[in-house]
Design a protein around this motif. Sequence first.
Motif, mmCIF file in Angstrom:
data_model
loop_
_atom_site.group_PDB
_atom_site.id
_atom_site.type_symbol
_atom_site.label_atom_id
_atom_site.label_comp_id
_atom_site.label_asym_id
_atom_site.label_seq_id
_atom_site.Cartn_x
_atom_site.Cartn_y
_atom_site.Cartn_z
ATOM 1 N N PRO A 5 0.821 -1.212 0.000
ATOM 2 C CA PRO A 5 0.000 0.000 0.000
ATOM 3 C C PRO A 5 0.857 1.265 0.000
ATOM 4 N N GLN A 6 0.359 2.314 -0.670
ATOM 5 C CA GLN A 6 1.066 3.592 -0.721
ATOM 6 C C GLN A 6 1.304 4.143 0.674
ATOM 7 N N GLU A 7 0.266 4.135 1.479
ATOM 8 C CA GLU A 7 0.361 4.632 2.843
ATOM 9 C C GLU A 7 0.374 3.442 3.792
ATOM 10 N N PRO A 8 1.319 3.409 4.725
ATOM 11 C CA PRO A 8 1.335 2.296 5.672
ATOM 12 C C PRO A 8 0.092 2.305 6.551
ATOM 13 N N ILE A 9 -0.342 1.133 6.924
ATOM 14 C CA ILE A 9 -1.459 1.005 7.852
ATOM 15 C C ILE A 9 -0.847 1.053 9.242
ATOM 16 N N ARG A 10 -1.186 2.069 10.000
ATOM 17 C CA ARG A 10 -0.576 2.249 11.311
ATOM 18 C C ARG A 10 -1.621 2.082 12.413
ATOM 19 N N SER A 39 7.130 -11.685 22.723
ATOM 20 C CA SER A 39 6.345 -11.213 23.857
ATOM 21 C C SER A 39 4.873 -11.138 23.465
ATOM 22 N N PRO A 40 3.985 -11.212 24.459
ATOM 23 C CA PRO A 40 2.549 -11.185 24.156
ATOM 24 C C PRO A 40 2.105 -9.924 23.416
ATOM 25 N N HIS A 41 2.665 -8.759 23.741
ATOM 26 C CA HIS A 41 2.222 -7.545 23.048
ATOM 27 C C HIS A 41 2.659 -7.549 21.591
ATOM 28 N N ARG A 42 3.810 -8.134 21.269
ATOM 29 C CA ARG A 42 4.231 -8.232 19.866
ATOM 30 C C ARG A 42 3.348 -9.221 19.117
ATOM 31 N N GLY A 49 -2.254 -6.654 12.836
ATOM 32 C CA GLY A 49 -1.845 -6.324 11.471
ATOM 33 C C GLY A 49 -2.362 -7.334 10.464
ATOM 34 N N GLU A 50 -2.277 -8.612 10.801
ATOM 35 C CA GLU A 50 -2.771 -9.663 9.901
ATOM 36 C C GLU A 50 -4.278 -9.541 9.703
ATOM 37 N N VAL A 88 -2.585 -14.609 -4.113
ATOM 38 C CA VAL A 88 -1.721 -13.729 -3.332
ATOM 39 C C VAL A 88 -1.168 -14.496 -2.143
ATOM 40 N N VAL A 89 0.142 -14.496 -2.029
ATOM 41 C CA VAL A 89 0.828 -15.054 -0.866
ATOM 42 C C VAL A 89 1.418 -13.852 -0.149
ATOM 43 N N CYS A 90 0.921 -13.568 1.035
ATOM 44 C CA CYS A 90 1.218 -12.304 1.697
ATOM 45 C C CYS A 90 1.967 -12.506 3.010
ATOM 46 N N GLU A 91 3.082 -11.830 3.127
ATOM 47 C CA GLU A 91 3.830 -11.742 4.383
ATOM 48 C C GLU A 91 3.450 -10.414 5.021
ATOM 49 N N VAL A 92 3.000 -10.454 6.250
ATOM 50 C CA VAL A 92 2.569 -9.247 6.945
ATOM 51 C C VAL A 92 3.626 -8.850 7.965
ATOM 52 N N LYS A 93 4.060 -7.601 7.895
ATOM 53 C CA LYS A 93 4.990 -7.032 8.870
ATOM 54 C C LYS A 93 4.297 -5.828 9.492
ATOM 55 N N THR A 94 4.016 -5.900 10.763
ATOM 56 C CA THR A 94 3.325 -4.823 11.449
ATOM 57 C C THR A 94 4.300 -4.134 12.391
#
Length: 129
Positions: A5-10, A39-42, A49-50, A88-94
């Motif tokens: 995406p052009q703008e990151p999803i924050r 950690s649980p928060h991560r 994010g997913e 689509v095979v998607c890797e999500v990095k949040t």
Amino acid sequence: MGLVPQEPIRPEGEGPQFQGRQRGRTSAGRDDRTRLTTSPHRTRLGAWGEDRVAQWYQNSGYQILDRNWRRSGLGEIDVIARRGDVLVVCEVKTRSTDRYGSPAHAVTLAKQTRLRRLAVAWIREHGVS
């Protein structure tokens, strides 16, 4: 890489589900194995994010075929979606900040190669042509 995406999803707000300060070294007297555990928060931030990514694909007309599909020894695919002939095979990095680089930069060549191998395994297992 595929669609970024052009703008990151924050994520907005504060709380334990958001990424905190990351450390490059372990503290004195701390076991190195502690640093490797998630950690649980991560974990919650990653799941958040997913969920957002899966929702975005659904809203864009894709069908979610699988999430968090694992193959022992190879790794995991976060989201697999399809629209027509497009798979689509998607890797999500949040990430909550860009302090450590953009999420797209975290998907290294090695990670891309591993995702391709995982995609082939998923396609074979599910009989997708």
